[in-house]
Scaffold this motif. Structure first.
Motif, PDB file in Angstrom:
ATOM      1  N   SER A 118       0.818  -1.224   0.000  1.00 12.68           N
ATOM      2  CA  SER A 118       0.000   0.000   0.000  1.00 12.68           C
ATOM      3  C   SER A 118       0.850   1.272   0.000  1.00 12.68           C
ATOM      4  O   SER A 118       0.399   2.325  -0.468  1.00 12.68           O
ATOM      5  CB  SER A 118      -0.949   0.002   1.198  1.00 12.68           C
ATOM      6  N   HIS A 119       2.080   1.181   0.486  1.00 19.24           N
ATOM      7  CA  HIS A 119       2.943   2.366   0.508  1.00 19.24           C
ATOM      8  C   HIS A 119       3.429   2.742  -0.889  1.00 19.24           C
ATOM      9  O   HIS A 119       4.056   3.806  -1.066  1.00 19.24           O
ATOM     10  CB  HIS A 119       4.144   2.127   1.432  1.00 19.24           C
ATOM     11  N   LEU A 120       3.142   1.909  -1.882  1.00 16.56           N
ATOM     12  CA  LEU A 120       3.571   2.184  -3.253  1.00 16.56           C
ATOM     13  C   LEU A 120       2.464   2.840  -4.080  1.00 16.56           C
ATOM     14  O   LEU A 120       2.589   2.967  -5.289  1.00 16.56           O
ATOM     15  CB  LEU A 120       4.022   0.885  -3.929  1.00 16.56           C
ATOM     16  N   ARG A 121       1.406   3.265  -3.432  1.00 17.88           N
ATOM     17  CA  ARG A 121       0.328   3.956  -4.143  1.00 17.88           C
ATOM     18  C   ARG A 121       0.760   5.372  -4.509  1.00 17.88           C
ATOM     19  O   ARG A 121       1.438   6.038  -3.723  1.00 17.88           O
ATOM     20  CB  ARG A 121      -0.919   4.041  -3.270  1.00 17.88           C
ATOM     21  N   GLU A 122       0.337   5.821  -5.679  1.00 15.94           N
ATOM     22  CA  GLU A 122       0.598   7.210  -6.060  1.00 15.94           C
ATOM     23  C   GLU A 122      -0.126   8.150  -5.110  1.00 15.94           C
ATOM     24  O   GLU A 122       0.438   9.136  -4.640  1.00 15.94           O
ATOM     25  CB  GLU A 122       0.152   7.441  -7.515  1.00 15.94           C
ATOM     26  N   VAL A 123      -1.400   7.878  -4.831  1.00 21.56           N
ATOM     27  CA  VAL A 123      -2.176   8.639  -3.856  1.00 21.56           C
ATOM     28  C   VAL A 123      -2.518   7.698  -2.710  1.00 21.56           C
ATOM     29  O   VAL A 123      -3.020   6.591  -2.930  1.00 21.56           O
ATOM     30  CB  VAL A 123      -3.460   9.221  -4.486  1.00 21.56           C
ATOM     31  N   LYS A 124      -2.267   8.134  -1.515  1.00 23.20           N
ATOM     32  CA  LYS A 124      -2.326   7.279  -0.332  1.00 23.20           C
ATOM     33  C   LYS A 124      -3.611   6.471  -0.213  1.00 23.20           C
ATOM     34  O   LYS A 124      -3.577   5.284   0.124  1.00 23.20           O
ATOM     35  CB  LYS A 124      -2.140   8.140   0.921  1.00 23.20           C
ATOM     36  N   TYR A 125      -4.753   7.097  -0.497  1.00 20.25           N
ATOM     37  CA  TYR A 125      -6.037   6.449  -0.242  1.00 20.25           C
ATOM     38  C   TYR A 125      -6.621   5.729  -1.462  1.00 20.25           C
ATOM     39  O   TYR A 125      -7.689   5.153  -1.373  1.00 20.25           O
ATOM     40  CB  TYR A 125      -7.041   7.472   0.295  1.00 20.25           C
ATOM     41  N   PHE A 126      -5.931   5.777  -2.585  1.00 20.87           N
ATOM     42  CA  PHE A 126      -6.458   5.176  -3.806  1.00 20.87           C
ATOM     43  C   PHE A 126      -5.508   4.091  -4.318  1.00 20.87           C
ATOM     44  O   PHE A 126      -4.382   4.394  -4.726  1.00 20.87           O
ATOM     45  CB  PHE A 126      -6.649   6.242  -4.890  1.00 20.87           C
ATOM     46  N   PRO A 127      -5.955   2.832  -4.343  1.00 24.15           N
ATOM     47  CA  PRO A 127      -5.073   1.737  -4.774  1.00 24.15           C
ATOM     48  C   PRO A 127      -5.060   1.517  -6.285  1.00 24.15           C
ATOM     49  O   PRO A 127      -4.733   0.428  -6.744  1.00 24.15           O
ATOM     50  CB  PRO A 127      -5.686   0.526  -4.056  1.00 24.15           C
ATOM     51  N   ASN A 128      -5.411   2.551  -7.054  1.00 23.60           N
ATOM     52  CA  ASN A 128      -5.486   2.386  -8.510  1.00 23.60           C
ATOM     53  C   ASN A 128      -4.114   2.381  -9.173  1.00 23.60           C
ATOM     54  O   ASN A 128      -3.819   1.517  -9.999  1.00 23.60           O
ATOM     55  CB  ASN A 128      -6.324   3.512  -9.139  1.00 23.60           C
ATOM     56  N   SER A 129      -3.307   3.375  -8.843  1.00 24.70           N
ATOM     57  CA  SER A 129      -2.090   3.624  -9.616  1.00 24.70           C
ATOM     58  C   SER A 129      -0.832   3.519  -8.767  1.00 24.70           C
ATOM     59  O   SER A 129      -0.805   3.896  -7.595  1.00 24.70           O
ATOM     60  CB  SER A 129      -2.158   5.006 -10.266  1.00 24.70           C
ATOM     61  N   LEU A 130       0.224   3.049  -9.423  1.00 25.07           N
ATOM     62  CA  LEU A 130       1.517   2.850  -8.780  1.00 25.07           C
ATOM     63  C   LEU A 130       2.302   4.158  -8.723  1.00 25.07           C
ATOM     64  O   LEU A 130       2.269   4.953  -9.668  1.00 25.07           O
ATOM     65  CB  LEU A 130       2.301   1.814  -9.585  1.00 25.07           C
ATOM     66  N   ASN A 131       2.991   4.360  -7.634  1.00 27.16           N
ATOM     67  CA  ASN A 131       3.868   5.525  -7.497  1.00 27.16           C
ATOM     68  C   ASN A 131       5.122   5.295  -8.343  1.00 27.16           C
ATOM     69  O   ASN A 131       5.922   4.406  -8.046  1.00 27.16           O
ATOM     70  CB  ASN A 131       4.249   5.707  -6.023  1.00 27.16           C
ATOM     71  N   PRO A 132       5.313   6.080  -9.423  1.00 31.68           N
ATOM     72  CA  PRO A 132       6.452   5.827 -10.312  1.00 31.68           C
ATOM     73  C   PRO A 132       7.779   6.352  -9.772  1.00 31.68           C
ATOM     74  O   PRO A 132       8.825   6.137 -10.390  1.00 31.68           O
ATOM     75  CB  PRO A 132       6.050   6.585 -11.583  1.00 31.68           C
ATOM     76  N   GLU A 170      -0.939  13.179  -8.900  1.00 28.14           N
ATOM     77  CA  GLU A 170      -1.650  13.803  -7.779  1.00 28.14           C
ATOM     78  C   GLU A 170      -1.082  13.403  -6.428  1.00 28.14           C
ATOM     79  O   GLU A 170      -1.554  13.856  -5.385  1.00 28.14           O
ATOM     80  CB  GLU A 170      -3.137  13.457  -7.847  1.00 28.14           C
ATOM     81  N   GLY A 171      -0.050  12.551  -6.432  1.00 26.44           N
ATOM     82  CA  GLY A 171       0.596  12.181  -5.173  1.00 26.44           C
ATOM     83  C   GLY A 171       1.514  13.281  -4.679  1.00 26.44           C
ATOM     84  O   GLY A 171       1.913  14.181  -5.430  1.00 26.44           O
ATOM     85  N   GLU A 172       1.890  13.209  -3.437  1.00 25.83           N
ATOM     86  CA  GLU A 172       2.716  14.254  -2.829  1.00 25.83           C
ATOM     87  C   GLU A 172       4.076  14.366  -3.501  1.00 25.83           C
ATOM     88  O   GLU A 172       4.581  15.465  -3.755  1.00 25.83           O
ATOM     89  CB  GLU A 172       2.889  13.977  -1.326  1.00 25.83           C
ATOM     90  N   GLU A 173       4.697  13.246  -3.802  1.00 21.75           N
ATOM     91  CA  GLU A 173       6.012  13.284  -4.451  1.00 21.75           C
ATOM     92  C   GLU A 173       5.919  13.891  -5.847  1.00 21.75           C
ATOM     93  O   GLU A 173       6.808  14.647  -6.267  1.00 21.75           O
ATOM     94  CB  GLU A 173       6.595  11.871  -4.518  1.00 21.75           C
ATOM     95  N   SER A 174       4.846  13.568  -6.557  1.00 16.30           N
ATOM     96  CA  SER A 174       4.664  14.130  -7.896  1.00 16.30           C
ATOM     97  C   SER A 174       4.473  15.639  -7.827  1.00 16.30           C
ATOM     98  O   SER A 174       5.075  16.399  -8.600  1.00 16.30           O
ATOM     99  CB  SER A 174       3.450  13.489  -8.581  1.00 16.30           C
ATOM    100  N   LYS A 175       3.652  16.093  -6.894  1.00 10.88           N
ATOM    101  CA  LYS A 175       3.383  17.527  -6.775  1.00 10.88           C
ATOM    102  C   LYS A 175       4.653  18.311  -6.462  1.00 10.88           C
ATOM    103  O   LYS A 175       4.892  19.385  -7.027  1.00 10.88           O
ATOM    104  CB  LYS A 175       2.330  17.773  -5.689  1.00 10.88           C
ATOM    105  N   LYS A 176       5.477  17.765  -5.583  1.00 12.10           N
ATOM    106  CA  LYS A 176       6.735  18.441  -5.244  1.00 12.10           C
ATOM    107  C   LYS A 176       7.657  18.503  -6.450  1.00 12.10           C
ATOM    108  O   LYS A 176       8.322  19.521  -6.697  1.00 12.10           O
ATOM    109  CB  LYS A 176       7.424  17.701  -4.091  1.00 12.10           C
ATOM    110  N   LEU A 177       7.683  17.412  -7.226  1.00 12.40           N
ATOM    111  CA  LEU A 177       8.525  17.380  -8.424  1.00 12.40           C
ATOM    112  C   LEU A 177       8.043  18.409  -9.449  1.00 12.40           C
ATOM    113  O   LEU A 177       8.851  19.104 -10.065  1.00 12.40           O
ATOM    114  CB  LEU A 177       8.510  15.976  -9.037  1.00 12.40           C
ATOM    115  N   PHE A 178       6.731  18.523  -9.621  1.00  8.69           N
ATOM    116  CA  PHE A 178       6.176  19.460 -10.595  1.00  8.69           C
ATOM    117  C   PHE A 178       6.508  20.909 -10.228  1.00  8.69           C
ATOM    118  O   PHE A 178       6.680  21.760 -11.101  1.00  8.69           O
ATOM    119  CB  PHE A 178       4.664  19.299 -10.707  1.00  8.69           C
ATOM    120  N   GLU A 179       6.593  21.180  -8.925  1.00  7.48           N
ATOM    121  CA  GLU A 179       6.876  22.548  -8.472  1.00  7.48           C
ATOM    122  C   GLU A 179       8.311  22.967  -8.755  1.00  7.48           C
ATOM    123  O   GLU A 179       8.596  24.162  -8.891  1.00  7.48           O
ATOM    124  CB  GLU A 179       6.609  22.654  -6.960  1.00  7.48           C
ATOM    125  N   THR A 180       9.189  21.996  -8.860  1.00 10.42           N
ATOM    126  CA  THR A 180      10.621  22.324  -8.993  1.00 10.42           C
ATOM    127  C   THR A 180      11.213  21.970 -10.357  1.00 10.42           C
ATOM    128  O   THR A 180      12.417  22.095 -10.561  1.00 10.42           O
ATOM    129  CB  THR A 180      11.431  21.588  -7.902  1.00 10.42           C
TER     130      THR A 180
END
Length: 491
Positions: A118-132, A170-180
């Motif tokens: 579950s820690h590999l989810r892109e968004v914590k509460y949604f098990p649809n997509s993998l955190n790349p 839409e995950g936290e890591e993605s959002k931080k990457l997009f900002e920088t």
């Protein structure tokens, strides 16, 4: 619901639609819902071959016998290694091309629902997509690919899924990457897919990765060209609509051509694409979809595009958590129609007679067949009983909701107080008891047929969704009648 084409065979325009070279005709087996017993698949594989199929796509999801740290992914009724070997051997005997499908970023619910991953989810509460972003995500994907390819020798293609990657970016890591940086969700997708495909090509140089094309459609041509994705994967373009827009489809194909994709696949649907809880297959709808695909195939520029084949998808669930669509035996007549259409470039009286004879039908209707139309193909008893159950359901609902005497003299108010006018009861008692008896008999016969092909969980799920609500309603109504009559409290 199906388009109303009537029961007359639909013919393609023979001036345009000469039988095109469609390449492989792959039957897609979606095993994430109602997975049939291997004994049933061994029955229908020869039938599929006779109808015109020459390959299968095996979308295992949780039915694969994963080992080691992936063992948690196994469904309790997952196929054994021996089961899969039996399936592969039969497919090889029939000269079927076998293409396993493993999800690698989207539709990862069967993996990410487990606490272990579950820690590999892109968004914590949604098990649809993998955190790349996580290294462990790629290690997970590699392990899945390794185990599946180890079971399937001599593969030419491996389908790596990659459709409907909801919440990517839409995950936290993605959002931080997009900002920088200048990175966006499209870049994330392309980078991950390239990494997966590169792993396949490196470890299995003779295997070509395939992916669903929907995530590519809105990516700009410039970005697709820059990614050089065409050197890594072959897109499978899917559209399941009866009114597939051939003009727009050709524009999409031309876009893919300009960005370097010269090897393509198509994907149609023979069932599982007309409603999330669909129980009967609208054959005319799927026939129309395949006739449109024939037009697209005919318009392809053969000198610059190689069409490897078309996958006839048969979705069993819209996703891991949704209800069941049409059961596979219910979709067999539609599959037969669609395969013959692709093989011959049309569906005329000749193809209709072939399907009718092949499936053992005395009469055959292109729209929803009636329960009297049942043939004698493997699983035809399920096809017949499901059709019968749906018909009985409609008649039962109409009786209990629209009968004037029930509405007026045995309403919920009367039933709760267990009183009824005995003369008025005569107007509906016999019909209610007859419908109830027919329903009970049909349910028993359906359950018996289902148990031959499916595990108890599937039988239970289909009954709870499609049988028990109406059956329970009838049982309670008959019980209330009996109690009202027994009370003698006629007012």
């Amino acid at each position: 619901m199906a388009d109303d084409h009537g029961d007359k065979p639909m013919e393609a325009d023979t001036n345009i639609l000469k039988p095109p070279q469609m390449g492989l005709k792959l039957v897609h087996l979606d095993l994430k819902g109602a997975p049939p017993k291997i004994s049933y698949l061994t029955q229908i594989f020869p039938l599929l071959s006779h109808l015109g199929a020459n390959g299968i796509i095996l979308e295992y999801e949780d039915m694969f016998p994963y080992e080691g740290n992936l063992q948690v992914l196994r469904s309790p009724n997952a196929y054994s290694a021996a089961d899969i070997r039996e399936l592969i051997n039969l497919a090889r005997m029939l000269n079927f091309e076998i293409i396993p499908l493993v999800q690698t970023i989207g539709h990862m619910e069967f993996v990410l629902k487990h606490k272990t991953f579950s820690h590999l989810r892109e968004v914590k509460y949604f098990p649809n997509s993998l955190n790349p972003h996580k290294k462990e995500s790629m290690e997970l994907v590699k392990s899945m690919i390794d185990q599946i390819t180890a079971m399937h020798k001599d593969l030419k293609w491996l389908h790596i899924g990659s459709d409907e990657v909801y919440y990517l970016g839409e995950g936290e890591e993605s959002k931080k990457l997009f900002e920088t940086s200048q990175t966006n969700a499209d870049s994330l997708f392309l980078s991950h897919v390239k990494a997966v495909a590169s792993y396949v090509l490196t470890t299995h140089p003779d295997v070509k990765p395939i992916l669903w094309d929907d995530m590519l459609r809105n990516i700009s041509e410039e970005k697709l060209q820059e990614s050089m994705l065409s050197q890594f994967v072959q897109p499978m373009i899917w559209d399941y609509n009866s009114n597939l827009d051939t003009h727009n489809m050709m524009l999409l194909i031309q876009k893919y051509q300009r960005t370097g994709f010269s090897h393509l696949w198509f994907a149609s649907a023979f069932k599982g694409a007309t409603g999330v809880a669909q129980s009967l297959t609208p054959i005319s709808y799927h026939l129309a979809n395949h006739l449109q695909w024939l037009k697209v195939a005919e318009a392809l520029p053969r000198d610059s595009v190689q069409l490897h084949g078309i996958a006839l998808t048969g979705w069993q669930r819209y996703d891991h958590f949704s209800v069941l669509c049409e059961l596979l035996p219910v979709g067999i007549p539609s599959l037969a129609v669609c395969l013959q259409t692709l093989k011959n470039g049309m569906f005329s009286e000749k193809e209709e007679n072939f399907v009718k004879n092949c499936l053992g039908f005395k009469a055959f209707k292109i729209n929803f067949p009636s329960s009297e139309d049942a043939g004698n193909f493997p699983g035809s008893d399920i096809f017949n009983r499901v059709t019968q159950i749906i018909t009985f359901q409609e008649s039962a609902d109409k009786l209990l909701e629209e009968n004037m005497y029930i509405k007026g003299w045995f309403s919920n108010y009367h039933r709760k107080r267990k009183f009824v006018h005995p003369i008025m009861l005569r107007h509906f008692e016999g019909e209610v008891r007859s419908v109830h008896a027919n329903w009970e008999a049909a349910v028993f016969e359906l359950s018996t047929a289902l148990e031959k092909i499916y595990d108890p969980d599937t039988v239970e799920e289909w009954r709870e969704e499609h049988v028990n609500p109406t059956l329970t309603r009838l049982q309670h109504f008959v019980q209330d009648m009996d109690e009202a009559l027994a009370s003698g409290d006629f007012k």
